[in-house]
Design a protein around this motif. Structure first.
Motif, short mmCIF file in Angstrom:
data_model
loop_
_atom_site.label_atom_id
_atom_site.label_comp_id
_atom_site.label_asym_id
_atom_site.label_seq_id
_atom_site.Cartn_x
_atom_site.Cartn_y
_atom_site.Cartn_z
N UNK A 213 0.83 -1.20 0.00
CA UNK A 213 0.00 0.00 0.00
C UNK A 213 0.87 1.26 0.00
N UNK A 214 1.96 1.23 0.77
CA UNK A 214 2.89 2.37 0.79
C UNK A 214 3.46 2.61 -0.61
N UNK A 215 3.80 1.53 -1.31
CA UNK A 215 4.32 1.67 -2.67
C UNK A 215 3.29 2.31 -3.59
N UNK A 216 2.04 1.91 -3.43
CA UNK A 216 0.98 2.50 -4.26
C UNK A 216 0.87 4.01 -4.03
N UNK A 217 0.99 4.40 -2.75
CA UNK A 217 0.81 5.80 -2.41
C UNK A 217 1.99 6.67 -2.82
N UNK A 218 3.07 6.05 -3.30
CA UNK A 218 4.20 6.82 -3.82
C UNK A 218 3.97 7.25 -5.27
N UNK A 219 2.93 6.73 -5.86
CA UNK A 219 2.56 7.11 -7.23
C UNK A 219 2.02 8.54 -7.20
N UNK A 220 2.74 9.48 -7.81
CA UNK A 220 2.37 10.90 -7.74
C UNK A 220 1.00 11.17 -8.36
N UNK A 221 0.71 10.48 -9.46
CA UNK A 221 -0.59 10.68 -10.10
C UNK A 221 -1.72 10.22 -9.18
N UNK A 222 -1.51 9.07 -8.51
CA UNK A 222 -2.51 8.55 -7.59
C UNK A 222 -2.69 9.49 -6.40
N UNK A 223 -1.56 10.02 -5.90
CA UNK A 223 -1.62 10.94 -4.77
C UNK A 223 -2.36 12.23 -5.13
N UNK A 224 -2.13 12.72 -6.35
CA UNK A 224 -2.81 13.94 -6.79
C UNK A 224 -4.31 13.71 -6.86
N UNK A 225 -4.71 12.56 -7.39
CA UNK A 225 -6.14 12.24 -7.46
C UNK A 225 -6.74 12.15 -6.07
N UNK A 226 -6.02 11.46 -5.16
CA UNK A 226 -6.50 11.35 -3.78
C UNK A 226 -6.64 12.73 -3.14
N UNK A 338 -15.46 9.06 -6.33
CA UNK A 338 -14.15 8.71 -5.81
C UNK A 338 -13.81 7.25 -6.10
N UNK A 339 -14.75 6.34 -5.87
CA UNK A 339 -14.49 4.93 -6.10
C UNK A 339 -14.25 4.62 -7.58
N UNK A 340 -14.85 5.41 -8.47
CA UNK A 340 -14.63 5.21 -9.90
C UNK A 340 -13.28 5.77 -10.37
N UNK A 341 -12.84 6.86 -9.74
CA UNK A 341 -11.67 7.57 -10.24
C UNK A 341 -10.35 7.11 -9.64
N UNK A 342 -10.35 6.60 -8.40
CA UNK A 342 -9.09 6.14 -7.83
C UNK A 342 -8.80 4.72 -8.31
N UNK A 343 -7.53 4.33 -8.24
CA UNK A 343 -7.14 3.00 -8.69
C UNK A 343 -7.73 1.90 -7.84
N UNK A 344 -7.92 0.73 -8.45
CA UNK A 344 -8.50 -0.41 -7.74
C UNK A 344 -7.71 -0.78 -6.50
N UNK A 345 -6.40 -0.59 -6.55
CA UNK A 345 -5.54 -1.05 -5.47
C UNK A 345 -5.64 -0.18 -4.21
N UNK A 346 -6.18 1.02 -4.34
CA UNK A 346 -6.19 1.92 -3.19
C UNK A 346 -7.59 2.39 -2.81
N UNK A 347 -8.61 1.66 -3.22
CA UNK A 347 -9.98 2.10 -2.91
C UNK A 347 -10.22 2.16 -1.40
N UNK A 353 -8.78 7.78 3.83
CA UNK A 353 -8.21 9.13 3.84
C UNK A 353 -9.30 10.19 3.72
N UNK A 354 -10.31 9.91 2.89
CA UNK A 354 -11.42 10.85 2.75
C UNK A 354 -12.18 11.00 4.06
N UNK A 355 -12.44 9.88 4.72
CA UNK A 355 -13.13 9.92 6.01
C UNK A 355 -12.27 10.61 7.06
N UNK A 356 -10.96 10.36 7.02
CA UNK A 356 -10.05 11.02 7.96
C UNK A 356 -10.09 12.53 7.80
#
Length: 413
Positions: A213-226, A338-347, A353-356
């Motif tokens: 999961x940490x590796x996934x969150x290093x993806x800048x594009x994924x982080x920007x979307x989040x 949100x569930x449609x736009x973020x990657x399957x691996x980080x739903x 994070x959204x709830x936080x």
């Protein structure tokens, strides 16, 4: 109207057994929660605690959610949605039961924190569970049914929670009547775990370890979307944290309403929210997901202004009803988006994070709002909330309006 409800009924009976069991569990959990929340602040008031202490309880519960939502999301991704929701239902019920019996301030704060922790497990698993147990064409409708059923059950809980104490006061003191009602609400929440036990867990590629999961969150594009989803969620949280926990006290202190009447008002707000939520897919089909969110959130703001300025009890009630319905009607659209736009691996993580972010607003604003209300009254918190809600609506429009332009929503229908 008949066509709309027939459409939902047809879709409901076609959902899988897992989904139907989940909706039953959600109903029980929401009834119990609605009973508890409509009454607990009034219970604290009966114990002679002031708004500042209520603010501390709100802040502490939200802080617990902020601290645990990410680990809860990891738990949900790794061990499954079913186990996460069962954990939340069982221990939320137990903590509510303990809170209904205790009167010492420090012990109340400890178990408020515990309840915030356990409730997070149930919350964080919901959206990923829906994604895993539906087809793309079913999702926006199930997200809408999920929200409508939740607020409808809250409505029933609000009515029950408002009326039972008034009835019980014929035989018991007000304090004892409230304690009994709160215990009943805790039992209903606990029973919500029973349908969840029968759910068959779906194994997906999302169940993975923390390092991945940490590796996934290093993806800048994924982080920007989040980040684009987290910011407006935080703004809504800051706005809601200013006044939502105090709505029942606002009606009681400002207009002298009884617990039963407050229960009716809160229940009516849930009815209107349920209807508005069911119309969300219709609005989305007409204008798109992003414009739908923008319209719902912006249209709630004038009613905050009315709540801040009116001295008329009828106008205040109408404003509470419409503000609640319009703002909450956007929730299934934002969840689906949100569930449609973020990657399957980080739903699961995205939902955490959204709830936080949302709960962070309650952490910060809960005690601040309590102090503002105690010193200056309720008007200022409503004015401040207007600016946060405006910021959220603009964020969604600026960040995601291109999705409507690309007609992405057509893939859902």
């Amino acid at each position: 109207m008949f066509v709309l409800f027939h459409n939902y009924y047809t879709r409901l009976i076609r959902f899988s057994k897992n989904v139907k069991l989940y909706l039953l569990a959600l109903t029980l959990n929401s009834i119990g929660t609605g009973m508890f929340l409509v009454l607990y602040n009034l219970y604290l008031k009966e114990l002679q605690y002031n708004e500042a202490f209520v603010g501390r309880t709100v802040s502490l519960k939200a802080l617990a959610a902020v601290l645990i939502l990410l680990p809860a999301g990891v738990f949900s991704d790794r061990l499954g949605r079913r186990k996460a929701m069962i954990t939340g239902a069982v221990f939320s019920g137990i903590s509510f039961a303990i809170l209904s019996l205790l009167e010492d301030a420090n012990i109340i704060l400890i178990f408020i924190f515990c309840n915030g922790v356990f409730n997070s497990f149930f919350m964080v698993a919901q959206a990923p569970f829906i994604m895993e147990n539906t087809t793309p064409k079913e999702r926006i409708h199930l997200f809408s049914i999920n929200s409508a059923l939740m607020v409808g059950a809250w409505m029933l809980g609000n009515i029950i929670g408002g009326w039972i104490p008034d009835i019980l006061t014929y035989w018991f003191t007000t304090l004892v009547a409230m304690k009994i009602t709160l215990m009943i609400s805790a039992l209903i929440i606990f029973l919500g775990a029973v349908p969840l036990i029968k759910i068959r867990e779906i194994q997906t590629h999302q169940q993975r370890n923390f390092d991945e999961i940490i590796k996934m969150l290093r993806d800048k594009k994924e982080l920007l979307t989040l980040g684009k989803f987290i910011l407006p969620s935080a703004l809504v949280g800051f706005g809601a944290g200013l006044f939502v926990p105090y709505t029942n006290l606002y009606l009681a202190n400002q207009y002298g309403m009884t617990t039963s009447l407050i229960g009716i008002v809160m229940a009516l707000s849930q009815i209107m929210t349920a209807f508005a939520t069911l119309f969300a897919p219709v609005l989305v089909k007409q204008v798109g997901r992003v414009k739908g969110i923008f319209i719902f959130q912006m249209s709630s703001i004038p009613f905050l202004f009315i709540m801040a300025t009116t001295s008329n009890v009828f106008l205040a009630m109408v404003a509470v009803l419409l503000r609640t319905a319009l703002m909450n009607a956007a929730n299934p659209i934002t969840s689906n988006l949100m569930m449609e736009e973020v990657g399957d691996k980080v739903k699961g993580i995205a939902n955490s994070l959204s709830q936080m972010a949302f709960q962070l607003g309650w952490v910060v604003m809960g005690p601040i709002s309590g102090m503002i209300i105690a010193e200056y009254g309720y008007s200022y918190v409503f004015f401040l909330a207007m600016f946060f809600y405006l910021g959220s609506a603009l964020c969604y429009f600026i960040f995601f309006r291109h999705l409507d332009e690309e007609k992405v929503q057509s893939a859902i229908y």
